[in-house]
Motif scaffolding. Structure first.
Motif, short mmCIF file in Angstrom:
data_model
loop_
_atom_site.label_atom_id
_atom_site.label_comp_id
_atom_site.label_asym_id
_atom_site.label_seq_id
_atom_site.Cartn_x
_atom_site.Cartn_y
_atom_site.Cartn_z
N UNK A 1 -3.04 12.89 -4.91
CA UNK A 1 -4.45 13.22 -4.72
C UNK A 1 -5.25 11.95 -4.40
N UNK A 2 -4.94 10.90 -5.14
CA UNK A 2 -5.70 9.66 -4.94
C UNK A 2 -5.41 9.01 -3.59
N UNK B 1 0.84 -1.18 0.00
CA UNK B 1 0.00 0.00 0.00
C UNK B 1 0.88 1.25 0.00
N UNK B 2 0.70 2.10 -1.02
CA UNK B 2 1.48 3.33 -1.10
C UNK B 2 0.76 4.39 -0.27
N UNK B 3 1.42 4.92 0.74
CA UNK B 3 0.78 5.84 1.67
C UNK B 3 1.58 7.12 1.83
N UNK B 4 0.88 8.17 2.18
CA UNK B 4 1.51 9.49 2.26
C UNK B 4 2.33 9.69 3.53
N UNK C 1 -8.16 0.79 -9.06
CA UNK C 1 -8.27 0.85 -7.60
C UNK C 1 -7.09 0.20 -6.86
N UNK C 2 -6.19 -0.41 -7.59
CA UNK C 2 -5.12 -1.15 -6.93
C UNK C 2 -5.59 -2.57 -6.67
N UNK D 1 6.05 15.43 -4.68
CA UNK D 1 4.93 15.05 -5.55
C UNK D 1 5.38 15.01 -7.02
N UNK D 2 6.25 15.93 -7.32
CA UNK D 2 6.77 16.03 -8.68
C UNK D 2 7.63 14.80 -9.02
#
Lengths: 890, 650
Positions: free
Chosen positions: A725-726, A668-671, A742-743, A706-707
Motif C-alpha cells: 500500500x505504501x 528503493x523498493x518498487x512494485x 519514510x525510508x 503481497x503475503x
C-alpha cells in the motif's frame, strides 16, 4: 521574492520564476504545446503569449521571468485571437488524420484544436515531400504530422545530452533530421515528449487506440536503475511501453532496452511446459510430473549425501518475494546455507568493501543527488550504456548544474565527452591511482580534517600508506600522466560535495574489495559520505540485484544482512519458519558451488533465472563442473545454455506476468505488477517454489506476493515498514523500519552504520594474469547498451538486434594496423583457457594493447577466455583483466 | 532625402506619390545610397523598419512578395508563427502577383501579418511583416487593383541580406545572434564553428575586443547589452578545454599559390587562416620572437594570457602556415626577395612604435623615458624595463596608456599615475578598464598635459605639466583641450611613459616607394579589396587605418585573404555583395537607439567574477574569471536575436 498580478490575482513567487510557472502554481492555465517541465523553455509554439500592462507587445509566458509589480493578463480577446490564428496556421502542415493516428485521443494539438474550435479548412500551401527516415529504426517519423515544436530535439539534447537530432533547413522547409545519427541511443525520449503523433513506435505489429489499451504501471526488468514504466496491453498482448513524466527516478525517461526490449516476453521461444531429460533429450511433461521428479531427486540426494550436497542459485532478475522464498527453501526445506546469486559476479566486492568501511554495502545516495554535487567522479562504470538513466542525471548535473565530471576509465566511454578530466588507467591498477589521488589531496591539505577527526578512524595508517604513492610512482603503474592525476585530485579535493559512482570496472578484480575500500577511503578523506550530493555509489547491474542481496540470497546472511552465525537471528528465523537447527556456518559461494560440483561435493543444484554457463568465467571449466552434477534443475523463461544441461527445466514467468517488488540500485523498493497472464503453461516462480516445498514436506502457504512481503517485513528490520500500500505510488528506500518511517535516501548522515567510518591502508597489487609475449593483449569484458547480460532477453526480439546484431570485439586502430585487421574482419582471440572467433570493430574507445569484448553472445562467449581467479574476500572473479592473443582468422 | 516617393522608414511617413518632384517632402531621418552596384540603381528599400520607394517602376505588391519570400527563406523554423505564417503570406502574395488573387486575400494578410509580427520568437518574424502591413495601409489601392486585374505582375529584381545591429557593428560581421543562440542551446561546438567561419582567434577577441557589437545591442535599450565578448570567450575556452584543438575544413581554391604575410598580429593571422582554408601556402615573417603582434606585446597577460594566444596560433600553424620569427623584413630579408618568391604579399605590420609628444629631450635617451609600446613589450617579454624606477607617470588616455599603468603595479612599481589632457568622459580607453585601473589605485590626473621633461644626470626625475580646459569641439567631435596660462605644476616621477598614440614603422620598404603611403605614413589600399597600388601587395590593419582595434585588423585580414585568392586565381577584384549592403546599412542604420522595443526588460547581464583589486594588482594572472557553462547559457538566453532582413529593388 517578486510580487505580481496575474489575471487579477496578486501573487508572490521566487525571483527567476517564469510567468508560466507562476501562473500554473496558482492554478491559472495558459495553453502550451512546446513547453515541457523538464526542459528549458523552447518558445516555439507561441501559444503561451500573455499581455503585460504597459507593454505594446505580448510576451511568451514560458520564457519570460516575472518582474516586480507587473500586471499580467493571460486570456484577453487579443490573446485568444492570436492563439486561434497560430493554431490555424499550424494546421497548414498538420493533417487532420486523427482517426488513423496512434496519438488520437491523447494528442495535445488535438485537444487545443478542439478547445479553440478550429475548423478543418484553414490555409493551404504547397507542400513538399519530406524524408521520413529517422535516427533509429525503432521509431517511425511522420513529417506531415510534425509541428516542429522541437521538444524532441530539446529532449535529445538536454535530457539525454546527445543532440542526435536537430532542426535543419529554413522556413517551411525546415525539418527534423538525424544530424548525429551515430549518437542516437534509440532511447525514445523523443517519442515520449512528442505532443502529437509525429513519432510512433515501430516495433510492435499490433496497434490500438489509447482507450482500448490497458496500461499497467510496473518496474523495468533490465538494469538497476529501476525505471517506472507502463506496459500497454490489448487482449493479453503487449503492444508497447510508455512512461509518465513524474514517476520514478527515471521521470519518464527510458533506454532502448526499457522502451523497446519487450518482445522477449511473448517470444515463441519461451518455455511452454516443464521439460524432463530422458536419454539426453528433453520431453514436455505436466507440472505434477516435473515437480514430483524434482522433489524426489532433491530428497534422495539430501538423504544420501547430506543437505550441503545441494546448492541453490537465486536470481537478481526475480522479485524480492521469489528470492526470499528461494533462500527460505534452501535454508529451511533443504537445510543448507548454500545459496547465492549473480551478485557474486558483479558486486560482492561492494558488499565486502563498503561493509568494511561504512557498515553497509549499498549505494549511499540516490542518483538524483548528483544534481547537488560540485564534482562527480565516475570510474569503472560505462554509465551511459549500462545505467542509461543514471547517466542522464550525470549529464544533467554537468550540462545544467555546472558540476565538474572526472571520468577514470581505460575505455574512452561516451561519458568522456562530458568530462572535464578523463584519466585512462591501465586495467587493474585502481588502488594505485586512488592512493595517488589521496596522496595529492593530503599533500595539498585538501582533506576534510574535522570530518576525519570526528567521524572516522584509521586515518594515520592510511596517510602513512599513501605516502609513497607519489604522482610519478602512480604514473608508472597506471600510465596516467602525473600532471593529469594532480588536476583530478585537486578537482575532487577542492569541490564539495563530491559524488563517486562506480560499477564492475572496480568490482570485478581480484582486488575488487580493495578497490571498493579505496574509493570509500577517498570519499571519507574529503568528507563526502553521509552528505547530500556526495557518497560512494555502486551502480547495480541488474534490476533486483540489490533486492536479492537484501532478501538473503547469499550464503552468509539471512534477509537484511542478518548473519547466519548470529544466534539471535537464527532463532528468529527458526521461529518464523517453524524449523529447527538452521545452519550457523555460511554456505559456499556461486563459483565455489560449481567447483565443488566438479570435486563431487555438490551433487545437485537448483538454479533459478541465471545462466552461469555464459556468465561465469572460464566457460569450458564451468561446463565441466555443471556436467559433473548428478541432478540439475533450472527454472527459467528460456532454454538457456545452462538449462540445456539440466535434468529438469521448469518454466517460470517474466516480470510482466507476475506481481512482487524489485529493489533498485538506490535501495528503493518498487512494485512489479502483473500486466498479462503467464504464457502457455509457465508458472509464477513463487508458486513453483511453494509447490516443490510442499512436496518435500514443508508447507508454503501464501495467498500471493503481497503475503510473502508481509512475512519479509516481519523478519527484516530494514524492510519492516514497507507494505504494498505504501509503495503503491512510489518506492521507498530502505532502511524503512516501521509503518510511518519514510525510508532513508542518504545513508550514514550522522553516523556510519558501523559507527565510525573506517579508513584502511591498502597497497596496490597486480592482476593475476597480465599480457606477456605469448598473450600480448589485455582482454576486458563488459556490456553494450542494446543488450543485457547473456542476451537471454534482449536477443529474443527484433528491435534490439536491429541496433546491435552481432558481437564485435573492439580493437584500437594502431593495434589493428599492426595485426593487419580491418573493421569487420574476423579474428581468433585466444587465452590460456580457450579461444573464440569474433568480428572486430576498430575503435578509438579502446586503448592500445587492450581488447574489449561484450559478453552477451552465446555463439562467441567471452567467458570462455576469462580467468578463473577471484578476490579472496568477496570471491568475485577477475572479469576485467586477462591475457589473450589476437590473430586474424585465415 | 528629397527623391523619395514614399517612405514609412522608422515610422516617419512621407508620401510624395501625388506630388510633383519639386514639391517632394524631404525624408528627414533617412539617407539611402543612389546605387547598389555600379550598374544597379536602388529603386526601393524594404526592410525591418518599413518601405522606401524611390522609383515608380517598382510594383509594391511584387516588392512585398519578394520580401516576405526572403523572410520565409531566412526564417529559422524554430517558431510556429514565423515558419508557417510567412509561408502562407508568401504564397498569397505570389498568387496575387500571378494574377490569381482573390477578394479575401487582403483580409487574410491583414489577419496573419500582425500575429506573425507579435507572436514570433525573434526579430525575423517580428520585423518581417512590418513593411507588409505598411503596404496594406498605404498601398491598399494597388493591392485591390492587382487582385481585380487578374493579370500577372512583372517580377522585379531584388537583392537582400540578413543583418542584425550587433552583426552590422562588428567589423568582421560575426554572426553574433547565431553563435549566442547556440550557446543558449548548449551547442558549444556549433557556436565556435560559427565564429571561426570568419574569425580564427576567438579566445583573443573574447578577452580584448572593444566590442562595438555591445554598443549596438538592442537589449541595452531594455536593460543591459548581452555580454557578447564574454560569451565568445566562453566558447573559445570551452573548446580549448574540451577538444584541445580546432578542426577546420580546408577547401582549396581552383588555383593555389604562395603568399607571404608580414606581421603575425591579428590581421596577419586572420589573413593567413583564410588563405590556408583556401589551400594557399602561407609564410609569415614576424620581427619578434613570438606571434600575436600588438595582441601579444601590447596587451598584458592579466588581460590576455599567453597560452590562449599560443593555442590559437598553433591551430593556424597546424593548417600548414609557417611563421619565421625574429625576422625583420627590410633588414633580415628584403621585401623584393619576398616579392619574387611569392604570388602575393599581405602587409600587416601594425602601428608598432610610439608617437612623439613633441617635448624637448624626447629623443635624448634619458633613463626612465620609455615609450608606452616599448614599456609593454618589455614587460610582456618578462623584463622590468627600468628596475630602479619606482614612480611611474603615463601620458595618454587610450588602452595602451591604461595597460601601462595597470602593468606597472604588477611589476612592483610603487606609485602609478596617469596624465590625460581631457576628462574621463573623453578618454578613448575602454571604460571598464578605466574603472578596473581606478580600483587598483592608479592616480588619474585629468585636464593636464606635460610640457617639459625634468632630468638630473640623464635620468628622468619629473615632468612639468600644465592644466587644460575644454574648448570648442575638434574634427573628432570631442572638445579641444586648451592650456590654462600660468597653471604649470610639477609631478615627480622616475619613469615617464608617453602613450599618446602609435606610429607606423615603414622601414621594410627600405626607403623605396614600393607602395603608396600617406602623410601619416599609413599604406594606401582600396577600401574593399585591400589591394595597394602594387597589384601583388595587399595590406590591412593598423598600418592602413592608423592605430585601431584588433577586430578591425582581423576584418581587414579576412577581406584581404578573399581578394588575394581572387588575385591568384586571375579573377577580377570587386566590391563584394556584403560590402554593397554594408554601404546601405551604414546609411539606413541597423541599430536605432531610440527604438521602443516594447518588451519586458529588467534582466541584467551576468557579470564575470574577478580577482579582488588588492590581489590582482600584484600578479599577471588573468583578472576576469570567465563564465561557466551554466552562466553562459543563461546570459545567452537574454539575446533578443535581432536578425532582420534588408532588401533593395534594383
Amino acid at each position: 521574492m517578486v510580487d505580481l498580478s496575474i489575471d487579477g490575482k496578486e501573487i508572490t513567487v521566487e525571483e527567476g520564476t517564469t510567468i508560466l510557472e507562476a501562473a500554473r502554481s496558482f492554478g491559472i492555465e495558459i495553453p502550451t504545446l512546446c513547453y515541457h517541465k523538464r526542459m528549458n523553455p523552447i518558445g516555439s509554439c507561441r501559444m503561451c503569449v500573455v499581455e503585460i500592462e504597459g507593454l505594446p507587445h505580448p510576451m511568451t509566458a514560458c520564457n519570460t521571468p516575472v518582474a516586480e509589480g507587473i500586471t499580467v493578463k493571460t486570456n484577453s480577446e487579443r490573446l485568444q485571437a492570436m492563439r486561434k490564428e497560430t493554431l490555424t496556421l499550424l494546421l497548414v502542415n498538420h493533417p487532420l488524420d486523427c482517426p488513423v493516428c496512434d496519438k488520437g485521443g491523447e494528442c495535445t494539438l488535438q485537444d487545443l484544436v478542439h478547445e479553440y474550435e478550429i475548423e478543418g479548412k484553414g490555409y493551404q500551401v504547397e507542400k513538399q515531400k519530406q524524408e521520413s527516415v529517422y535516427a533509429t529504426p525503432l521509431i517511425r517519423y511522420w513529417p506531415d504530422r510534425c509541428i516542429m515544436c522541437l521538444r524532441c530535439v530539446t529532449a535529445c539534447r538536454e535530457i539525454k545530452g546527445l543532440g542526435a537530432i536537430d532542426i535543419v533547413g529554413s522556413g517551411f522547409c525546415s525539418n527534423i533530421v538525424a544530424v548525429n545519427k551515430d549518437k542516437c541511443e534509440s532511447c525514445g525520449e523523443c517519442i515520449k515528449v512528442c505532443p502529437t503523433g509525429a513519432l510512433t513506435e515501430n516495433v510492435s505489429q499490433y496497434k490500438g487506440r489509447p482507450w482500448m489499451v490497458d496500461r499497467t504501471k510496473t518496474t523495468c526488468t533490465y538494469c538497476g536503475c529501476g525505471c517506472q514504466l507502463e506496459m500497454n496491453v490489448i487482449d493479453n498482448r503487449i503492444i508497447g511501453i510508455t512512461s509518465k513524466d513524474e514517476t520514478g527516478t527515471n521521470k519518464g525517461s527510458l533506454c532502448a532496452k526499457g522502451r523497446f526490449g519487450y518482445e522477449f516476453i511473448q517470444s515463441e521461444e519461451r518455455l511452454k511446459k516443464p521439460l524432463i531429460k530422458k536419454d539426453g533429450k528433453f520431453h514436455e511433461v505436466g507440472w505434477d510430473e516435473a515437480l514430483n521428479v524434482v522433489s524426489k531427486r532433491l530428497s534422495e540426494i539430501k538423504e544420501s549425501y547430506g543437505a550441503d550436497s545441494i546448492a541453490g542459485i537465486a536470481s537478481a532478475r526475480c522479485t524480492n518475494e521469489e528470492n526470499y522464498l528461494m533462500q527460505k527453501f534452501i535454508r529451511a526445506v533443504v537445510g543448507t546455507n548454500n545459496i547465492d546469486h549473480c551478485t557474486r559476479l558483479s558486486h560482492s566486492s561492494t558488499e565486502t568493501g563498503l561493509t568494511t568501511a561504512f557498515g553497509s554495502g549499498a549505494m549511499t545516495n540516490p542518483i538524483a543527488d548528483v544534481l547537488k554535487s560540485e564534482v562527480i567522479l565516475v570510474t569503472g562504470s560505462n554509465t551511459s550504456e549500462n545505467h542509461p538513466i543514471f547517466a542522464n542525471y550525470i549529464k544533467e548535473a554537468v550540462l545544467k548544474k555546472g558540476a565538474n565530471l572526472i571520468v577514470i576509465d581505460p575505455r574512452k566511454i561516451d561519458l568522456v565527452d562530458y568530462a572535464h578530466i578523463w584519466l585512462r588507467q591501465k586495467p587493474g591498477t585502481d588502488v594505485a591511482w586512488i592512493n595517488g589521488l589521496m596522496h595529492i589531496i593530503i599533500k595539498e591539505n585538501l582533506e576534510a580534517t574535522e570530518y576525519i577527526q570526528e567521524r572516522t578512524e584509521g586515518f594515520e595508517e592510511l596517510k602513512a600508506c599513501v605516502e609513497k604513492y607519489t604522482p610519478e610512482y602512480v604514473s608508472e603503474i597506471t600510465g596516467i600522466p602525473a600532471s593529469d592525476l594532480r588536476d583530478a585530485a585537486i578537482m575532487y579535493g577542492k569541490a564539495r560535495p563530491g559524488s563517486i559512482l562506480y560499477a564492475m570496472g572496480i568490482t570485478q578484480h581480484i582486488t575488487g574489495t580493495n578497490n571498493v575500500i579505496s574509493l570509500a577511503n577517498l570519499a571519507m578523506l574529503c568528507g563526502n559520505v553521509g552528505v547530500e550530493g556526495g557518497g560512494v555509489n555502486p551502480l547495480r547491474g541488474q534490476n533486483n540485484e540489490q533486492g536479492a542481496c537484501d532478501l538473503g540470497a547469499l550464503p552468509n546472511v539471512f534477509t537484511g544482512y542478518q548473519h547466519v552465525s548470529d544466534e539471535e537471528a537464527r532463532k528468529k528465523f527458526e521461529i518464523a519458519w517453524g524449523v529447527e537447527n538452521l545452519k550457523e556456518t555460511p554456505g559456499i559461494t556461486a563459483l565455489e558451488m560449481l567447483n565443488a560440483a566438479e570435486e563431487g561435493k555438490v551433487k545437485a543444484m537448483y538454479i533459478m533465472g541465471e545462466n552461469p554457463m555464459l556468465s561465469d568465467p572460464d566457460g569450458h571449466h564451468i561446463k565441466k563442473c555443471i556436467d559433473s552434477l548428478e541432478f540439475l534443475v533450472v527454472q527459467d523463461i528460456f532454454l538457456t545454455e545452462t538449462a540445456q544441461s539440466a535434468h529438469v527445466v521448469l518454466p517460470g514467468v517474466s516480470f510482466a506476468e507476475k506481481s512482487g517488488t524489485f529493489t533498485n540500485s538506490e535501495r528503493k523498493v518498487q512494485r512489479v505488477r502483473k500486466a498479462i497472464e503467464p504464457q502457455r503453461e509457465a508458472r509464477e516462480d513463487c508458486w513453483i517454489i511453494a509447490e516443490l516445498s510442499k512436496r518435500m514436506g514443508y508447507d508454503m502457504d501464501y495467498s500471493g506476493a503481497e503475503n510473502v512481503m508481509e512475512e519479509i517485513c516481519a523478519v527484516t528490520p530494514s524492510y519492516s515498514g514497507i507494505t504494498y500500500k505504501r509503495i503503491e505510488k512510489q518506492g521507498i528506500p530502505w532502511p524503512c523500519t516501521d509503518a510511518d518511517h519514510p525510508g532513508i535516501p542518504i545513508l550514514h548522515i550522522e553516523e556510519f552504520v558501523r559507527g565510525k567510518g573506517l579508513f584502511s591502508a591498502i597497497e596496490y597489487q597486480k592482476p593475476t594474469e597480465l599480457p606477456d609475449d605469448e598473450y600480448p593483449f589485455l582482454l576486458t569484458t563488459g556490456r553494450v547498451l542494446e543488450h543485457y547480460h547473456t542476451g537471454t532477453m534482449t536477443r529474443k526480439g527484433k528491435a534490439l538486434n536491429k541496433l546491435y546484431p552481432e558481437l564485435l570485439a573492439e580493437i584500437n586502430p594502431t593495434d589493428a594496423k599492426d595485426l593487419g585487421i580491418g573493421s569487420g574482419d574476423i579474428v581468433h582471440i585466444t587465452s590460456r583457457r580457450g579461444d573464440i572467433k569474433v568480428k572486430t570493430q576498430i575503435s578509438q574507445r579502446t586503448d592500445r594493447g587492450v581488447v574489449f569484448l561484450p559478453f552477451h553472445f552465446s555463439e562467441s562467449p567471452a567467458n570462455i577466455l576469462t580467468v578463473n581467479a577471484v578476490d579472496p574476500i568477496a570471491k568475485i572473479p577477475e572479469y576485467k583483466v586477462c591475457a589473450v592473443k589476437v590473430e586474424k582468422a585465415g | 532625402m528629397d527623391d523619395i516617393l514614399f517612405s514609412s522608414w522608422g515610422r516617419e511617413i512621407t508620401d510624395n506619390r501625388e506630388k510633383e518632384p519639386d514639391d517632394f517632402k524631404k525624408v528627414e531621418k533617412l539617407s539611402l545610397p543612389e546605387q547598389f552596384t555600379q550598374d544597379e540603381n536602388i529603386k526601393a528599400l524594404i526592410g525591418w523598419y518599413g518601405i522606401v520607394l524611390r522609383s515608380k517602376d517598382v510594383h509594391i505588391v511584387d516588392l512585398c512578395r519578394a520580401y516576405i519570400q526572403a523572410v520565409q527563406d531566412e526564417s529559422c523554423g524554430k517558431c510556429f508563427t514565423c515558419r508557417i505564417g510567412t509561408k502562407v503570406l508568401a504564397e498569397i502574395l505570389a498568387r496575387i502577383c500571378q494574377g490569381k488573387g482573390e477578394q479575401e486575400d487582403m483580409d487574410t494578410i491583414a489577419r496573419i501579418a500582425p500575429v506573425v509580427k507579435e507572436g514570433s520568437k525573434c526579430n525575423v518574424g517580428q520585423s518581417g511583416p512590418v513593411p507588409i502591413l505598411d503596404a496594406l495601409e498605404y498601398f491598399a489601392e494597388d493591392f485591390k487593383k492587382a487582385i481585380e486585374g487578374k493579370k500577372p505582375i512583372p517580377q522585379g529584381s531584388y537583392r537582400h541580406k540578413v543583418t542584425a545591429p550587433c552583426m552590422d557593428a562588428c567589423p568582421i560581421h560575426l554572426d553574433i545572434p547565431g553563435y549566442v543562440e547556440c550557446i543558449h542551446e548548449g551547442k558549444f561546438n556549433e557556436s565556435i564553428n560559427t565564429i571561426t567561419e570568419r574569425l580564427p582567434i576567438p579566445g583573443i577577441l573574447g578577452r580584448v575586443c572593444v566590442r562595438p557589437c555591445e554598443e549596438h545591442c538592442r537589449r541595452a535599450i531594455l536593460d543591459e547589452p548581452i555580454s557578447i565578448k564574454h560569451l565568445k570567450r566562453f566558447v573559445a575556452d570551452n573548446n580549448l578545454q574540451k577538444n584541445k584543438e580546432l578542426i577546420f575544413d580546408q577547401d582549396p581554391s581552383e588555383k593555389t599559390g604562395k603568399v607571404a604575410i608580414i606581421g603575425a598580429g591579428p590581421g596577419g593571422l586572420t589573413c593567413a587562416y583564410h588563405l590556408a582554408l583556401l589551400g594557399h601556402e602561407v609564410t609569415i615573417y614576424e620581427r619578434l620572437g613570438e606571434p600575436g603582434g600588438m595582441a601579444a606585446m601590447g596587451i598584458p597577460d592579466y588581460r590576455l594570457p599567453r597560452d590562449i594566444l599560443g593555442f590559437e596560433v598553433e591551430q593556424i600553424q597546424k593548417m600548414g602556415v609557417t611563421i619565421h620569427y625574429n625576422t625583420m623584413v627590410g633588414k633580415d630579408i628584403k621585401l623584393s626577395e619576398i616579392e619574387k618568391e611569392n604570388d602575393a604579399i599581405f602587409i600587416a605590420i601594425g602601428a608598432q612604435t610610439s608617437t612623439n609628444m613633441g617635448l624637448e629631450g624626447e629623443d635624448k635617451g634619458y633613463k626612465g623615458f620609455i615609450p608606452g609600446v616599448q614599456y609593454l613589450q618589455d614587460i610582456n617579454m618578462g623584463k622590468d624595463p627600468y628596475p630602479e624606477g619606482k614612480k611611474v607617470l603615463v601620458v595618454g588616455g587610450g588602452n595602451v596608456a591604461i595597460d601601462c599603468v595597470r602593468s606597472s603595479y604588477r611589476i612592483g612599481k610603487e606609485d602609478v599615475n596617469l596624465v590625460y589632457r581631457r576628462t574621463k568622459k573623453e578618454m578613448p580607453a575602454d571604460h571598464v578598464e578605466i574603472q578596473d585601473a581606478e580600483e587598483e589605485d592608479v592616480q588619474f590626473h585629468y585636464l593636464a598635459n606635460p610640457i617639459k621633461i625634468i632630468t638630473k644626470k640623464g635620468k628622468v626625475v619629473g615632468v612639468e605639466c600644465i592644466r587644460m580646459e575644454l574648448g570648442e569641439p575638434d574634427a573628432s567631435g570631442r572638445r579641444r583641450p586648451v592650456p590654462v596660462e600660468g597653471s604649470e605644476f610639477v609631478v615627480d616621477c622616475d619613469i615617464l611613459i608617453p602613450a599618446i598614440g602609435q606610429a607606423i614603422d615603414l622601414s621594410l620598404f627600405e626607403g623605396e616607394d614600393v607602395v603608396e603611403t600617406t602623410r601619416k605614413r599609413t599604406l594606401v589600399v582600396d577600401e574593399f579589396t585591400m589591394q595597394t597600388n602594387n597589384q601583388k601587395i595587399f595590406s590591412a590593419g593598423d598600418c592602413v587605418t592608423g592605430p585601431s582595434t584588433l577586430i578591425r585588423a582581423c576584418a581587414g585580414g579576412r577581406k584581404a585573404a578573399i581578394n588575394i585568392d581572387r588575385f591568384i586565381n586571375g579573377k577580377e577584384l570587386e566590391v563584394s555583395f556584403e560590402d554593397h549592403f554594408d554601404m546601405i546599412f551604414r546609411e539606413v542604420k541597423v541599430f536605432d537607439p531610440e527604438e521602443d522595443i516594447g518588451f519586458l526588460g529588467g534582466r541584467k547581464r551576468l557579470h564575470l567574477q574577478m580577482l579582488e583589486p588588492e590581489e590582482r594588482k600584484k600578479t599577471f594572472e588573468e583578472v576576469e574569471k570567465g563564465y561557466n557553462s551554466i552562466e553562459a547559457m543563461s546570459e545567452a538566453d537574454r539575446c533578443l536575436r535581432c536578425y532582420r532582413i534588408g532588401m533593395v529593388a534594383v
